[in-house]
Motif scaffolding. Structure first.
Motif, PDB file in Angstrom:
ATOM      1  N   ARG A  68       2.611 -12.134   4.560  1.00 36.10           N
ATOM      2  CA  ARG A  68       2.420 -10.682   4.531  1.00 36.10           C
ATOM      3  C   ARG A  68       2.097 -10.282   3.099  1.00 36.10           C
ATOM      4  O   ARG A  68       2.702 -10.780   2.145  1.00 36.10           O
ATOM      5  CB  ARG A  68       3.690  -9.947   4.963  1.00 36.10           C
ATOM      6  CG  ARG A  68       3.962  -9.900   6.436  1.00 36.10           C
ATOM      7  CD  ARG A  68       3.104  -8.997   7.240  1.00 36.10           C
ATOM      8  NE  ARG A  68       3.235  -7.570   6.981  1.00 36.10           N
ATOM      9  CZ  ARG A  68       2.501  -6.649   7.598  1.00 36.10           C
ATOM     10  NH1 ARG A  68       1.581  -6.982   8.479  1.00 36.10           N
ATOM     11  NH2 ARG A  68       2.663  -5.363   7.325  1.00 36.10           N
ATOM     12  N   GLU A  69       1.170  -9.365   2.948  1.00 32.56           N
ATOM     13  CA  GLU A  69       0.877  -8.849   1.614  1.00 32.56           C
ATOM     14  C   GLU A  69       1.359  -7.415   1.536  1.00 32.56           C
ATOM     15  O   GLU A  69       1.929  -6.903   2.475  1.00 32.56           O
ATOM     16  CB  GLU A  69      -0.624  -8.957   1.365  1.00 32.56           C
ATOM     17  CG  GLU A  69      -1.030 -10.405   1.236  1.00 32.56           C
ATOM     18  CD  GLU A  69      -2.491 -10.586   0.944  1.00 32.56           C
ATOM     19  OE1 GLU A  69      -3.244  -9.589   0.988  1.00 32.56           O
ATOM     20  OE2 GLU A  69      -2.869 -11.732   0.671  1.00 32.56           O
ATOM     21  N   GLY A  70       1.065  -6.749   0.437  1.00 36.01           N
ATOM     22  CA  GLY A  70       1.422  -5.344   0.294  1.00 36.01           C
ATOM     23  C   GLY A  70       2.892  -5.167  -0.054  1.00 36.01           C
ATOM     24  O   GLY A  70       3.525  -6.036  -0.648  1.00 36.01           O
ATOM     25  N   LEU A  71       3.435  -4.052   0.397  1.00 32.84           N
ATOM     26  CA  LEU A  71       4.773  -3.625  -0.026  1.00 32.84           C
ATOM     27  C   LEU A  71       5.858  -4.141   0.922  1.00 32.84           C
ATOM     28  O   LEU A  71       5.673  -4.167   2.135  1.00 32.84           O
ATOM     29  CB  LEU A  71       4.784  -2.091  -0.021  1.00 32.84           C
ATOM     30  CG  LEU A  71       6.048  -1.398  -0.484  1.00 32.84           C
ATOM     31  CD1 LEU A  71       6.225  -1.586  -1.998  1.00 32.84           C
ATOM     32  CD2 LEU A  71       5.978   0.102  -0.167  1.00 32.84           C
ATOM     33  N   PHE A  72       7.001  -4.515   0.353  1.00 30.11           N
ATOM     34  CA  PHE A  72       8.184  -4.870   1.153  1.00 30.11           C
ATOM     35  C   PHE A  72       9.229  -3.777   0.909  1.00 30.11           C
ATOM     36  O   PHE A  72       9.652  -3.573  -0.236  1.00 30.11           O
ATOM     37  CB  PHE A  72       8.736  -6.235   0.729  1.00 30.11           C
ATOM     38  CG  PHE A  72       7.772  -7.346   1.032  1.00 30.11           C
ATOM     39  CD1 PHE A  72       7.821  -8.011   2.240  1.00 30.11           C
ATOM     40  CD2 PHE A  72       6.776  -7.687   0.119  1.00 30.11           C
ATOM     41  CE1 PHE A  72       6.908  -9.016   2.538  1.00 30.11           C
ATOM     42  CE2 PHE A  72       5.855  -8.688   0.405  1.00 30.11           C
ATOM     43  CZ  PHE A  72       5.909  -9.359   1.619  1.00 30.11           C
ATOM     44  N   LEU A  73       9.596  -3.089   1.977  1.00 26.34           N
ATOM     45  CA  LEU A  73      10.537  -1.972   1.827  1.00 26.34           C
ATOM     46  C   LEU A  73      11.868  -2.345   2.464  1.00 26.34           C
ATOM     47  O   LEU A  73      11.932  -2.628   3.663  1.00 26.34           O
ATOM     48  CB  LEU A  73       9.931  -0.721   2.489  1.00 26.34           C
ATOM     49  CG  LEU A  73      10.663   0.595   2.254  1.00 26.34           C
ATOM     50  CD1 LEU A  73       9.678   1.760   2.414  1.00 26.34           C
ATOM     51  CD2 LEU A  73      11.813   0.796   3.217  1.00 26.34           C
ATOM     52  N   TYR A  74      12.916  -2.369   1.673  1.00 21.64           N
ATOM     53  CA  TYR A  74      14.241  -2.788   2.149  1.00 21.64           C
ATOM     54  C   TYR A  74      15.040  -1.562   2.575  1.00 21.64           C
ATOM     55  O   TYR A  74      15.306  -0.691   1.751  1.00 21.64           O
ATOM     56  CB  TYR A  74      14.974  -3.584   1.050  1.00 21.64           C
ATOM     57  CG  TYR A  74      14.388  -4.968   0.942  1.00 21.64           C
ATOM     58  CD1 TYR A  74      13.240  -5.202   0.195  1.00 21.64           C
ATOM     59  CD2 TYR A  74      14.931  -6.026   1.665  1.00 21.64           C
ATOM     60  CE1 TYR A  74      12.673  -6.468   0.147  1.00 21.64           C
ATOM     61  CE2 TYR A  74      14.370  -7.298   1.617  1.00 21.64           C
ATOM     62  CZ  TYR A  74      13.240  -7.505   0.861  1.00 21.64           C
ATOM     63  OH  TYR A  74      12.669  -8.754   0.833  1.00 21.64           O
ATOM     64  N   ALA A  75      15.408  -1.523   3.875  1.00 23.43           N
ATOM     65  CA  ALA A  75      16.012  -0.293   4.423  1.00 23.43           C
ATOM     66  C   ALA A  75      17.390  -0.525   5.024  1.00 23.43           C
ATOM     67  O   ALA A  75      17.810   0.215   5.894  1.00 23.43           O
ATOM     68  CB  ALA A  75      15.074   0.313   5.465  1.00 23.43           C
ATOM     69  N   PRO A 146       4.890  -2.374 -16.500  1.00 20.87           N
ATOM     70  CA  PRO A 146       3.481  -2.743 -16.402  1.00 20.87           C
ATOM     71  C   PRO A 146       2.833  -1.994 -15.237  1.00 20.87           C
ATOM     72  O   PRO A 146       3.500  -1.691 -14.254  1.00 20.87           O
ATOM     73  CB  PRO A 146       3.514  -4.246 -16.125  1.00 20.87           C
ATOM     74  CG  PRO A 146       4.929  -4.626 -15.943  1.00 20.87           C
ATOM     75  CD  PRO A 146       5.812  -3.463 -16.291  1.00 20.87           C
ATOM     76  N   LYS A 147       1.573  -1.717 -15.366  1.00 18.79           N
ATOM     77  CA  LYS A 147       0.909  -0.899 -14.337  1.00 18.79           C
ATOM     78  C   LYS A 147       0.920  -1.583 -12.971  1.00 18.79           C
ATOM     79  O   LYS A 147       0.599  -2.746 -12.859  1.00 18.79           O
ATOM     80  CB  LYS A 147      -0.537  -0.640 -14.755  1.00 18.79           C
ATOM     81  CG  LYS A 147      -0.708   0.665 -15.476  1.00 18.79           C
ATOM     82  CD  LYS A 147      -1.991   1.357 -14.974  1.00 18.79           C
ATOM     83  CE  LYS A 147      -2.129   2.796 -15.424  1.00 18.79           C
ATOM     84  NZ  LYS A 147      -0.991   3.627 -15.304  1.00 18.79           N
ATOM     85  N   GLN A 148       1.359  -0.845 -11.975  1.00 18.17           N
ATOM     86  CA  GLN A 148       1.332  -1.359 -10.596  1.00 18.17           C
ATOM     87  C   GLN A 148       0.418  -0.418  -9.848  1.00 18.17           C
ATOM     88  O   GLN A 148       0.687  -0.036  -8.712  1.00 18.17           O
ATOM     89  CB  GLN A 148       2.736  -1.313  -9.996  1.00 18.17           C
ATOM     90  CG  GLN A 148       3.672  -2.368 -10.502  1.00 18.17           C
ATOM     91  CD  GLN A 148       3.298  -3.730 -10.006  1.00 18.17           C
ATOM     92  OE1 GLN A 148       2.578  -3.868  -9.019  1.00 18.17           O
ATOM     93  NE2 GLN A 148       3.747  -4.751 -10.689  1.00 18.17           N
ATOM     94  N   GLY A 149      -0.673  -0.024 -10.542  1.00 13.02           N
ATOM     95  CA  GLY A 149      -1.537   1.049 -10.101  1.00 13.02           C
ATOM     96  C   GLY A 149      -1.728   1.162  -8.605  1.00 13.02           C
ATOM     97  O   GLY A 149      -1.300   2.143  -7.993  1.00 13.02           O
ATOM     98  N   ASP A 150      -2.320   0.136  -7.984  1.00 15.55           N
ATOM     99  CA  ASP A 150      -2.736   0.256  -6.598  1.00 15.55           C
ATOM    100  C   ASP A 150      -1.605   0.595  -5.652  1.00 15.55           C
ATOM    101  O   ASP A 150      -1.677   1.538  -4.895  1.00 15.55           O
ATOM    102  CB  ASP A 150      -3.357  -1.064  -6.123  1.00 15.55           C
ATOM    103  CG  ASP A 150      -4.720  -1.213  -6.731  1.00 15.55           C
ATOM    104  OD1 ASP A 150      -5.137  -0.267  -7.446  1.00 15.55           O
ATOM    105  OD2 ASP A 150      -5.347  -2.258  -6.500  1.00 15.55           O
ATOM    106  N   ILE A 151      -0.543  -0.227  -5.752  1.00 19.81           N
ATOM    107  CA  ILE A 151       0.504  -0.084  -4.742  1.00 19.81           C
ATOM    108  C   ILE A 151       1.214   1.257  -4.900  1.00 19.81           C
ATOM    109  O   ILE A 151       1.488   1.944  -3.927  1.00 19.81           O
ATOM    110  CB  ILE A 151       1.488  -1.287  -4.740  1.00 19.81           C
ATOM    111  CG1 ILE A 151       2.335  -1.269  -3.479  1.00 19.81           C
ATOM    112  CG2 ILE A 151       2.377  -1.356  -5.955  1.00 19.81           C
ATOM    113  CD1 ILE A 151       1.611  -1.679  -2.249  1.00 19.81           C
ATOM    114  N   LEU A 152       1.481   1.659  -6.140  1.00 24.77           N
ATOM    115  CA  LEU A 152       2.167   2.940  -6.312  1.00 24.77           C
ATOM    116  C   LEU A 152       1.258   4.094  -5.922  1.00 24.77           C
ATOM    117  O   LEU A 152       1.682   5.051  -5.279  1.00 24.77           O
ATOM    118  CB  LEU A 152       2.658   3.103  -7.750  1.00 24.77           C
ATOM    119  CG  LEU A 152       3.803   2.188  -8.161  1.00 24.77           C
ATOM    120  CD1 LEU A 152       4.393   2.630  -9.482  1.00 24.77           C
ATOM    121  CD2 LEU A 152       4.910   2.152  -7.112  1.00 24.77           C
ATOM    122  N   GLN A 153      -0.018   3.965  -6.295  1.00 20.61           N
ATOM    123  CA  GLN A 153      -0.942   5.048  -5.965  1.00 20.61           C
ATOM    124  C   GLN A 153      -1.047   5.261  -4.454  1.00 20.61           C
ATOM    125  O   GLN A 153      -1.085   6.386  -3.971  1.00 20.61           O
ATOM    126  CB  GLN A 153      -2.315   4.733  -6.521  1.00 20.61           C
ATOM    127  CG  GLN A 153      -2.978   5.969  -7.062  1.00 20.61           C
ATOM    128  CD  GLN A 153      -4.170   5.591  -7.927  1.00 20.61           C
ATOM    129  OE1 GLN A 153      -4.586   4.443  -7.936  1.00 20.61           O
ATOM    130  NE2 GLN A 153      -4.701   6.556  -8.624  1.00 20.61           N
TER     131      GLN A 153
END
Ligand SMILES: NC(=O)C1=CN([C@@H]2O[C@H](COP(=O)(O)OP(=O)(O)OC[C@H]3O[C@@H](n4cnc5c(N)ncnc54)[C@H](OP(=O)(O)O)[C@@H]3O)[C@@H](O)[C@H]2O)C=CC1
Ligand SMILES: CC(C)(CO)C(=O)C(=O)O
Length: 287
Positions: A68-75, A146-153
């Motif tokens: 899996r790519e992208g964001l991992f959100l722990y809930a 450090p810039k995490q531009g894409d994912i945060l944007q």
């Protein structure tokens, strides 16, 4: 396509599954129980808000899928997160837990982001979630990060991305939760009682003053008036800690109150009131 993997299918995990799905993300949910996985596959996830009801299909497994790519959100709650600390994926990870013990443990790990959630959510069984209150989702992006531009944007449509130290963001909520949650849980009252009873408000003020002895720089960010305002705005709500006590579950004291006691101890600042609240509430699930 923007990918997010949400780990934990409880109140917030299901709410975020809905939020991301309706915004067109590629969402995958990881749940703990096979029974919940089967129900979600069969019935989909139903979101309730006022009179609105929406059901969507969910991609769901009981193990974290590979590749899996992208964001991992722990809930999940802090206690269930701790065993995962040594096995986190490499990609960007977002933590939305109340409290601050998870930040204390993970602050030097790469690619970890921390957010506070002001929405209210209540799981109604394994496949339904009730959105009980709207609020902000604030995500801290430290100045020197450090810039995490894409994912945060890509999160901007849902989150408020703030240039603030994560510790400051999380402490802001910890202060509110430390003032309100233990007292409401012990007194067995809804949040509004803490500003409706003179004696209860005095007790809350004493807790606040003790917190400020330990965290003096937070006074300007979270004045006592802000804590009173939260009690008024959520007057009829039972705090999450009161609900945990009602349902015989362990509370989140170890991530909300204990880290403040620890910060006090490190700086030789006594915290007798917080210590007392911690002991009394801990005793409830030692029976
Ligand atoms: N609910 C709310 O309105 C808000 C909650 N928060 C915070 O968010 C955090 C989560 O709260 P909430 O969603 O209410 O908690 P819940 O108890 O509703 O949900 C936690 C979920 O995590 C699951 N889980 C635990 N361990 C794992 C694991 N290893 N893998 C996969 N799933 C796992 C649990 O599974 P199982 O069902 O099998 O037990 C459960 O479904 C807390 O820190 C809370 O304070 C913050 C703001 C608002
Ligand atoms: C703000 C407050 C106290 C609202 O109930 C909360 O976050 C909680 O119950 O944990």
């Amino acid at each position: 396509m923007r990918q997010v993997t949400i780990i934990g299918g409880g109140s917030l995990g299901l709410l975020f599954t809905h939020f991301f799905t309706e915004r067109g993300w590629d969402v995958h949910l990881v749940v703990r129980r096979e029974e919940q996985r089967e129900s979600l596959i069969k019935e989909g996830l139903t979101y309730h808000r006022g009179g609105e009801v929406q059901t969507n299909a969910v991609s769901v497994t009981t193990a974290l899928p590979k590749n899996r790519e992208g964001l991992f959100l722990y809930a999940m709650k802090y206690d269930d997160l701790v065993p995962l600390f040594n096995n986190l994926p490499q990609g960007p990870k977002l933590f939305i837990q109340n409290g601050i013990a998870h930040y204390d443990a993970l602050q030097n790990e790469p690619n970890c982001f921390f957010a506070t959630v002001e929405h209210g959510a209540k799981r109604l069984g394994d496949v339904q979630v009730l959105h009980t209150g709207e609020g902000r989702i604030r995500l801290a992006r430290a100045k020197d990060e450090p810039k995490q531009g894409d994912i945060l944007q890509s999160l901007e449509e849902l989150f408020i991305i703030e240039t603030i130290e994560p510790e400051q963001l999380l402490l802001g909520k910890v202060i509110i939760n430390s003032c309100i949650n233990p007292l409401t849980a012990l007194l067995r009252v809804p949040n509004g009682h803490l500003v409706e009873s003179i004696s209860a408000e005095r007790a809350m003020r004493e807790v606040y003053d003790e917190l400020m002895n330990v965290l003096p720089s937070m006074k300007k960010h979270v004045p006592f008036e802000r804590v009173r305002a939260v009690c008024q705005q959520t007057a009829t709500n039972d705090s999450s800690m009161f609900v945990d006590v009602q349902q015989g579950r362990k509370t989140e004291l170890d991530t909300i109150v204990r880290p403040i006691i620890e910060r006090g101890r490190l700086n030789q600042i006594p915290t007798p009131r917080l210590h007392m609240l911690y002991q009394l509430l801990t005793s409830l699930h030692e029976r």
